[in-house]
Design an enzyme around this catalytic site. Structure first.
Site, PDB file in Angstrom:
ATOM      1  CD  GLU A  36      -3.294  -0.265   2.032  1.00 48.01           C
ATOM      2  OE1 GLU A  36      -3.122   0.745   2.739  1.00 48.01           O
ATOM      3  OE2 GLU A  36      -4.317  -0.950   2.066  1.00 48.01           O
ATOM      4  CG  HIS A 100      -5.060   4.663   1.585  1.00 44.41           C
ATOM      5  ND1 HIS A 100      -6.103   5.470   1.976  1.00 44.41           N
ATOM      6  CD2 HIS A 100      -5.469   3.389   1.833  1.00 44.41           C
ATOM      7  CE1 HIS A 100      -7.088   4.718   2.455  1.00 44.41           C
ATOM      8  NE2 HIS A 100      -6.735   3.444   2.366  1.00 44.41           N
ATOM      9  CG  HIS A 102      -7.931  -0.102  -0.333  1.00 44.52           C
ATOM     10  ND1 HIS A 102      -9.209  -0.202   0.130  1.00 44.52           N
ATOM     11  CD2 HIS A 102      -7.196   0.426   0.672  1.00 44.52           C
ATOM     12  CE1 HIS A 102      -9.256   0.258   1.378  1.00 44.52           C
ATOM     13  NE2 HIS A 102      -8.058   0.656   1.734  1.00 44.52           N
ATOM     14  CG  ASP A 113      -8.974   2.926   4.978  1.00 45.06           C
ATOM     15  OD1 ASP A 113      -7.779   3.053   5.314  1.00 45.06           O
ATOM     16  OD2 ASP A 113      -9.347   2.186   4.056  1.00 45.06           O
TER      17      ASP A 113
HETATM   18 ZN   LIG Z   1      -7.459   1.729   3.246  1.00 43.74          ZN
END
Ligand SMILES: [Zn+2]
Length: 163
Positions: A36, A100, A102, A113
């Site tokens: 990530e 971000h 996934h 999150d």
């Molecule tokens: Zn996330």
């Protein structure tokens, strides 16, 4: 690459510049082992409108810990980029939120999150009531806006038919 346009909760437009988009899309987790990634969103409020443009994003920097299902960024180097762009723009470039990646086709925020996003709304210093949160999935990216007043997140309408 074209910029992307979304409709915010208040009816204004949110544009993600081509530059910011290509910087984020470089981190799409389409391979199994890719970790990530994430960073902060930097942009501008467009004068005399409800529109906002994301011009720039930070990308993972040394000090960030990357894992496949988690991203934790060290605040200081990202803050330094923010401070620099604020100064260089004469105070118009500002912190707008976070992004971000996934490892899923259609990204959905995890409980972690949501908790992190609420923390950002409660703890971060920013203009107005709203921060934006982008998750880059494998097939599409999605954007939510969050209100500091209500701590509610809304998925933004995607105006880009072919995304
Ligand atoms: Zn996330």
């Amino acid at each position: 690459m074209k910029s992307l346009i979304f409709t915010k909760s208040d009816g204004g437009k949110l544009e993600i510049s081509s530059h910011a988009l290509s910087r984020m899309l470089a981190f799409v987790q389409h391979t199994r082992c890719k970790p990530e990634a994430g960073g902060v969103l930097i942009g501008r409020f467009i004068r005399d409108s409800a529109d906002i443009v994301i011009d720039e994003v930070t990308v993972p920097m040394s000090g960030d810990r990357k894992r496949r299902f988690n991203f934790w960024r060290s605040r200081q180097p990202h803050q330094q980029v923010l401070d620099k762009s604020w100064l260089e723009s004469g105070g118009t470039s500002t912190y707008l939120g976070e992004w971000h990646t996934h490892p899923e086709n259609i990204p959905v925020p995890s409980d972690t999150d949501i908790k992190n996003w609420q923390d950002r709304l409660k703890k971060d210093i920013f203009n107005g009531d709203t921060l934006f949160f982008i998750i880059i999935g494998i097939k599409i990216l999605r954007v939510w806006d969050g209100s500091k007043t209500t701590l509610v997140f809304r998925l933004l309408n995607d105006n880009n038919s072919n995304s």
